[in-house]
Design a protein around this motif. Structure first.
Motif, PDB file in Angstrom:
ATOM      1  N   ARG A   1     -11.687   8.697   3.731  1.00 33.85           N
ATOM      2  CA  ARG A   1     -12.079   8.678   1.897  1.00 33.85           C
ATOM      3  C   ARG A   1     -11.055   8.785   2.026  1.00 33.85           C
ATOM      4  O   ARG A   1     -11.274   8.328   0.158  1.00 33.85           O
ATOM      5  CB  ARG A   1     -13.316   9.620   2.187  1.00 33.85           C
ATOM      6  CG  ARG A   1     -12.615  10.660   2.814  1.00 33.85           C
ATOM      7  CD  ARG A   1     -13.789  12.088   2.793  1.00 33.85           C
ATOM      8  NE  ARG A   1     -13.566  13.579   2.818  1.00 33.85           N
ATOM      9  CZ  ARG A   1     -14.184  13.997   3.696  1.00 33.85           C
ATOM     10  NH1 ARG A   1     -15.139  13.884   2.754  1.00 33.85           N
ATOM     11  NH2 ARG A   1     -13.513  15.304   3.690  1.00 33.85           N
ATOM     12  N   SER A   2     -10.500   9.744   1.451  1.00 35.89           N
ATOM     13  CA  SER A   2      -8.798   9.530   1.090  1.00 35.89           C
ATOM     14  C   SER A   2      -7.573   8.592   0.682  1.00 35.89           C
ATOM     15  O   SER A   2      -6.704   9.163  -0.095  1.00 35.89           O
ATOM     16  CB  SER A   2      -8.616  11.398   1.574  1.00 35.89           C
ATOM     17  OG  SER A   2      -7.442  11.508   2.800  1.00 35.89           O
ATOM     18  N   TYR A   3      -7.944   7.714   1.623  1.00 37.94           N
ATOM     19  CA  TYR A   3      -6.480   6.650   1.555  1.00 37.94           C
ATOM     20  C   TYR A   3      -6.972   5.131   1.084  1.00 37.94           C
ATOM     21  O   TYR A   3      -7.642   4.701   2.293  1.00 37.94           O
ATOM     22  CB  TYR A   3      -5.875   6.598   2.615  1.00 37.94           C
ATOM     23  CG  TYR A   3      -4.730   5.959   2.613  1.00 37.94           C
ATOM     24  CD1 TYR A   3      -3.838   5.795   1.492  1.00 37.94           C
ATOM     25  CD2 TYR A   3      -5.207   5.057   3.788  1.00 37.94           C
ATOM     26  CE1 TYR A   3      -3.363   4.966   2.009  1.00 37.94           C
ATOM     27  CE2 TYR A   3      -3.815   4.034   3.958  1.00 37.94           C
ATOM     28  CZ  TYR A   3      -3.034   4.122   2.905  1.00 37.94           C
ATOM     29  OH  TYR A   3      -1.801   2.980   2.206  1.00 37.94           O
ATOM     30  N   LYS A  28       5.435   9.414   4.576  1.00 39.20           N
ATOM     31  CA  LYS A  28       4.047   9.247   4.242  1.00 39.20           C
ATOM     32  C   LYS A  28       2.712  10.061   4.346  1.00 39.20           C
ATOM     33  O   LYS A  28       2.267  10.560   3.228  1.00 39.20           O
ATOM     34  CB  LYS A  28       3.716   7.798   4.665  1.00 39.20           C
ATOM     35  CG  LYS A  28       2.160   7.308   3.830  1.00 39.20           C
ATOM     36  CD  LYS A  28       2.276   6.088   3.860  1.00 39.20           C
ATOM     37  CE  LYS A  28       0.957   5.401   2.847  1.00 39.20           C
ATOM     38  NZ  LYS A  28       0.624   3.629   2.813  1.00 39.20           N
ATOM     39  N   HIS A  29       2.604  10.162   5.475  1.00 39.93           N
ATOM     40  CA  HIS A  29       1.999  11.141   6.080  1.00 39.93           C
ATOM     41  C   HIS A  29       2.248  11.706   7.261  1.00 39.93           C
ATOM     42  O   HIS A  29       2.873  10.707   8.207  1.00 39.93           O
ATOM     43  CB  HIS A  29       0.437  11.271   5.989  1.00 39.93           C
ATOM     44  CG  HIS A  29      -0.902  11.915   6.098  1.00 39.93           C
ATOM     45  ND1 HIS A  29      -1.016  12.688   5.228  1.00 39.93           N
ATOM     46  CD2 HIS A  29      -1.740  12.027   7.106  1.00 39.93           C
ATOM     47  CE1 HIS A  29      -1.680  13.827   5.376  1.00 39.93           C
ATOM     48  NE2 HIS A  29      -2.354  13.135   6.644  1.00 39.93           N
ATOM     49  N   ASN A  30       1.606  13.043   7.757  1.00 40.79           N
ATOM     50  CA  ASN A  30       1.749  13.495   9.011  1.00 40.79           C
ATOM     51  C   ASN A  30       0.864  13.842   9.747  1.00 40.79           C
ATOM     52  O   ASN A  30      -0.352  14.463   8.613  1.00 40.79           O
ATOM     53  CB  ASN A  30       3.509  13.725  10.011  1.00 40.79           C
ATOM     54  CG  ASN A  30       3.292  15.214   8.857  1.00 40.79           C
ATOM     55  OD1 ASN A  30       2.480  16.330   8.272  1.00 40.79           O
ATOM     56  ND2 ASN A  30       4.358  15.289   8.712  1.00 40.79           N
ATOM     57  N   ARG A  70       1.362   0.675  -0.107  1.00 40.15           N
ATOM     58  CA  ARG A  70       2.709   1.257  -0.188  1.00 40.15           C
ATOM     59  C   ARG A  70       3.456   1.891   1.188  1.00 40.15           C
ATOM     60  O   ARG A  70       2.939   3.215   1.822  1.00 40.15           O
ATOM     61  CB  ARG A  70       3.371   2.127  -1.177  1.00 40.15           C
ATOM     62  CG  ARG A  70       4.388   2.049  -1.261  1.00 40.15           C
ATOM     63  CD  ARG A  70       5.239   2.995  -2.149  1.00 40.15           C
ATOM     64  NE  ARG A  70       6.991   3.467  -2.320  1.00 40.15           N
ATOM     65  CZ  ARG A  70       8.103   4.134  -3.506  1.00 40.15           C
ATOM     66  NH1 ARG A  70       6.800   4.069  -4.462  1.00 40.15           N
ATOM     67  NH2 ARG A  70       9.204   3.984  -3.070  1.00 40.15           N
ATOM     68  N   ASP A  92       1.886   1.289  -5.888  1.00 43.53           N
ATOM     69  CA  ASP A  92       2.239   2.163  -5.451  1.00 43.53           C
ATOM     70  C   ASP A  92       1.523   2.766  -7.263  1.00 43.53           C
ATOM     71  O   ASP A  92       2.450   2.911  -7.534  1.00 43.53           O
ATOM     72  CB  ASP A  92       3.113   2.919  -5.203  1.00 43.53           C
ATOM     73  CG  ASP A  92       3.231   4.070  -5.345  1.00 43.53           C
ATOM     74  OD1 ASP A  92       2.090   4.924  -5.681  1.00 43.53           O
ATOM     75  OD2 ASP A  92       4.532   5.320  -5.406  1.00 43.53           O
ATOM     76  N   PRO A  93       0.881   3.234  -7.446  1.00 44.95           N
ATOM     77  CA  PRO A  93       1.153   3.881  -9.350  1.00 44.95           C
ATOM     78  C   PRO A  93       1.595   4.935 -10.236  1.00 44.95           C
ATOM     79  O   PRO A  93       1.778   5.219 -10.498  1.00 44.95           O
ATOM     80  CB  PRO A  93      -0.944   4.615  -9.274  1.00 44.95           C
ATOM     81  CG  PRO A  93      -1.393   4.141  -8.004  1.00 44.95           C
ATOM     82  CD  PRO A  93      -0.583   3.513  -7.104  1.00 44.95           C
ATOM     83  N   VAL A 135      -2.360   4.481   8.066  1.00 48.71           N
ATOM     84  CA  VAL A 135      -1.254   4.428   6.836  1.00 48.71           C
ATOM     85  C   VAL A 135      -0.059   4.202   6.559  1.00 48.71           C
ATOM     86  O   VAL A 135       0.572   3.505   5.290  1.00 48.71           O
ATOM     87  CB  VAL A 135      -1.667   6.199   6.792  1.00 48.71           C
ATOM     88  CG1 VAL A 135      -0.604   6.326   5.603  1.00 48.71           C
ATOM     89  CG2 VAL A 135      -2.919   6.304   6.542  1.00 48.71           C
TER      90      VAL A 135
END
Lengths: 580, 164
Positions: free
Chosen positions: A182-184, A126-128, A152, A305-306, A147
């Motif tokens: 701010r980005s999530y 999902k992120h790293n 999701r 999740d859009p 996160v």
């Protein structure tokens, strides 16, 4: 309080309430392992292969709903973990994986055990994060947990270079309570206007169908789903990932849908006029032929999740939000609405469905002189009174476990649905057993899959994990064999397994109990004997019918109303094909 | 259809590879991609030109939004906007006739000759993609030695803007 990077990491895990850390030491994480020494709060589980560490953490996460946590070293430690990370990613499982990295000074120099872990894992996380400053470490760990477990969910990798964990460098420690990115900012509350439109549509439906998925389990929306389904009186089907969110024994439940779904679930999908998808993603194993998917239905889709919405199937009423939030709002509207579902239309719809049910698509040969795999799963269900946590590997046994072990509660069915990772079952069972030491944990597997992480029998002994391994041994890679029978004119190319180990001796050599079952008449007594051994891992090596297939089956790219049926089910009323 | 997607993204190592990796992993078309920091050093502005059916572009936008590093995003082609690309082009100009003609074309297209040698002119030109394409076409009689294009950048017209 001044701590080294290694101490900060361990302290963060404590502050996050992490119970178990699944890992394997190595050069780049030695400082961290030193900080783990002589502390009791975070219990480290030493696996035998890093892939198993990720699967065990994954199993833990699926059963508890809390993120699983993994610690592996740089290079091969990280690459071995990738299969488990990808498995968790495909099924949206919250997981935090800490990978060691070579020191910042030598990153990029092809140092010993160096790989670009952030680069390698990027498409399956999902992120790293790569931590380049010790002062960012605690906040990065907080972000990773945030996160991984919100919106999701999914796996997050934190790559920590060795010099960041240097015991000689200490900085003040502060673990943030919350973190704001701010980005999530995941959307949880659904759009009220859309929810109202959806409810109006549902209340006017004549042939409604509810299709629920893994998002209900992950979003902890099982209670809201039950209220929703019962309040409407509509039929419900579930994806492989959603099993247990709605009780399988309930009369409104039509069983699983999709490639190996029930006849009644697939037919009802095909014929419905209003479909509501709840936390499901229209996977290709579910939809079959896209062009013929629910041809007459107006489709509502709830997903957090859009990007899941209108990805493969265009939906009419999309609702972005978490399953429990949206469903409670819907339940409230339904209860307070002056409109009610049409009793007449619903009873006609149910009578059509009952006709499909009469086909008894799950029938199989009860009088065989060979052990039928379906019978094994049914018997395991009986013996465990339906209360077990069941993990599986991937293949025919996975489908039989899903079909013949009815789940009444969510988080009980633990399998690799999206990635389809053989080798998942045993390590996942370890994670589940650690989370629920007093529960029965069964790993339904095959002789092919179990060998992909067989080394974990050793871990099970070290930590006293009494997992019950039910290996449906048909000497074939069964699902491959089935496809070769159906679609490759019986050319069984490399699907037969020769030179299998003696699994009983193997289990015994690892310090466990092995039981081989070869005849149907011995099945019940031997299973009962093994399951009675509460404190022992028991490996059941069950010699099953080699020719058995998973039915029903929708061939890849076919529509829901085009199924291969079991030769033992009643003749279908419509135009289905039977495969002799 | 062609779309210009503007993105505000965290100015962090690896952010670019997350975006480019997304396009390659999902098989999305990428015509050009430009990226540079904004007035806020913690943010980069990225402009991607892509093409696809409405359905694919909708997925591209959703998948980009899903990237944790993406802060905000806008499809410029949904409204009135200005797009610009910069081109540096080196053209053979050794004879008097060549030098005169290249200079004349350059003036017509409002470019600037920014470097001169005895055998070449280097021209700087800014404009929409179509203008730069036309200029290259106009140079058909000449020998182009080198073309460098920046990729498209763009901004919405009027009060509409992409900012935090």
């Amino acid at each position: 309080m001044e701590l080294s990077g290694a101490e900060i990491l361990v302290q963060c895990l404590k502050d996050e309430g992490v119970e178990y850390l699944f890992g394997y030491p190595g050069g780049a994480v030695l400082h961290i392992y030193d900080a783990l020494y002589n502390q009791e709060d975070v219990k480290h589980i030493l696996v035998r292969h890093e892939q198993a560490a990720t699967h065990a953490a994954d199993g833990y996460a699926r059963a508890t709903g809390n993120p699983g946590v993994v610690l592996v070293t740089s290079g091969p430690g990280a690459t071995n973990a990738v299969t488990g990370i990808a498995t968790a990613y495909m099924d949206s499982i919250p997981m935090v994986v800490i990978t060691g990295q070579v020191s910042t000074a030598v990153i990029g120099s092809d140092a010993f055990q160096e790989v670009d872990s952030v680069g390698i894992t990027r498409p399956c996380v999902k992120h790293n994060f790569l931590v380049k400053d010790i002062n960012d470490l605690a906040e990065t760990i907080k972000k990773a947990f945030f996160v991984a477990s919100t919106g999701r969910p999914g796996p997050v990798v934190v790559d920590v270079p060795k010099d960041i964990t240097d015991p000689a460098i200490k900085v003040p420690y502060h673990y943030p309570e919350t973190v704001n990115m701010r980005s999530y900012q995941p959307t949880l509350k659904g759009h009220s206007g859309q929810i109202k439109r959806a409810v109006d549509l549902l209340l006017a439906a004549k042939k409604p169908m509810i299709y629920s998925g893994g998002g209900v389990v992950l979003g902890k929306g099982s209670d809201e789903l039950r209220q929703f389904v019962r309040g409407l009186g509509f039929p419900i089907t579930s994806t492989l990932m959603g099993l247990g969110a709605y009780p399988a024994s309930d009369k409104q439940f039509l069983g699983m849908l999709g490639m190996h779904g029930t006849y009644e679930a697939n037919m009802a999908m095909h014929d419905c006029d209003v479909l509501i998808a709840i936390g499901a993603r229209f996977d290709d194993r579910v939809t079959g032929k896209i062009a013929e998917f629910c041809p007459d239905a107006t489709i509502i889709h709830i997903d957090v999740d859009p990007s899941s919405i209108s990805k493969t199937i265009t939906v009419d009423i999309p609702i972005v939000g978490s399953v429990p939030d949206v469903l409670s709002e819907m339940n409230h509207l339904i209860e307070n609405s002056s409109k009610k579902p049409s009793k007449k239309a619903l009873s006609e719809w149910w009578s059509i469905i009952d006709g499909w049910r009469a086909v008894k698509c799950m029938s199989y040969d009860q009088n065989s002189d060979k052990i039928k795999p379906q019978m094994v799963v049914e018997m395991v269900h009986e013996i465990t009174k339906g209360n077990a946590y069941v993990t599986s590997d991937v293949g025919q046994h996975q489908m039989w476990a899903a079909q013949y072990y009815p789940f009444e509660e969510p988080n009980r069915w633990i399998n690799s649905g999206g990635l389809g990772t053989m080798g998942f079952g045993l390590p996942a069972a370890m994670g589940v057993q650690l989370a629920f030491p007093d529960s029965v944990v069964v790993c339904v597997t095959g002789e092919g899959s179990i060998q992909m992480c067989i080394q974990e029998l050793s871990t099970c002994l070290q930590y006293g994990l009494p997992v019950k391994i039910v290996a449906l041994n048909n000497r074939y890679l069964g699902m491959v064999r089935q496809w070769q029978e159906f679609f490759y004119e019986n050319r069984y190319s490399h699907s037969y397994m020769e030179s299998l180990p003696d699994f009983v001796k193997l289990a015994e050599s690892y310090g466990h109990v092995g039981i081989r079952i070869e005849r149907p008449e011995d099945l019940r007594a031997e299973l009962e004997r093994g399951f009675a051994m509460d404190n022992r891992l028991v490996f059941f090596d069950i010699v099953t019918d080699q020719t058995e297939n998973v039915y029903p089956m929708i061939a890849q790219g076919k529509a829901h109303n085009d199924m291969h049926m079991s030769p033992f089910s009643a003749p279908a009323q419509d135009k289905e094909r039977e495969l002799s | 259809m062609r779309h210009i997607i503007s993105i505000l993204i965290e100015n962090e190592a690896g952010a670019l590879s997350r975006v480019s990796g997304l396009f390659s992993a999902r098989g999305y078309n990428i015509e050009s991609l430009t990226v540079a920091p904004t007035e806020d050093p913690s943010l980069s502005r990225m402009t991607i030109v892509t093409a696809g059916t409405e359905r694919i572009v909708e997925q591209i936008v959703k998948q980009l939004n899903k990237l944790i590093d993406v802060v905000k995003l806008m499809d410029l082609t949904e409204g009135p906007h200005i797009e610009r690309e910069m081109m540096l082009i080196k053209v053979k100009a050794s004879t008097m006739a060549q030098r005169e003609d290249v200079k004349r074309l350059c003036d017509i297209f409002r470019g600037h000759i920014i470097d001169v040698t005895s055998s070449t002119y280097t021209i700087e030109m800014t404009g929409a993609v179509s203008k730069l394409d036309s200029f290259i076409e106009a140079l058909a009689e000449h020998k182009i030695i080198e073309t460098v294009r920046s990729g498209v950048t763009g901004i919405a017209r009027g009060d509409k803007s992409l900012h935090l």
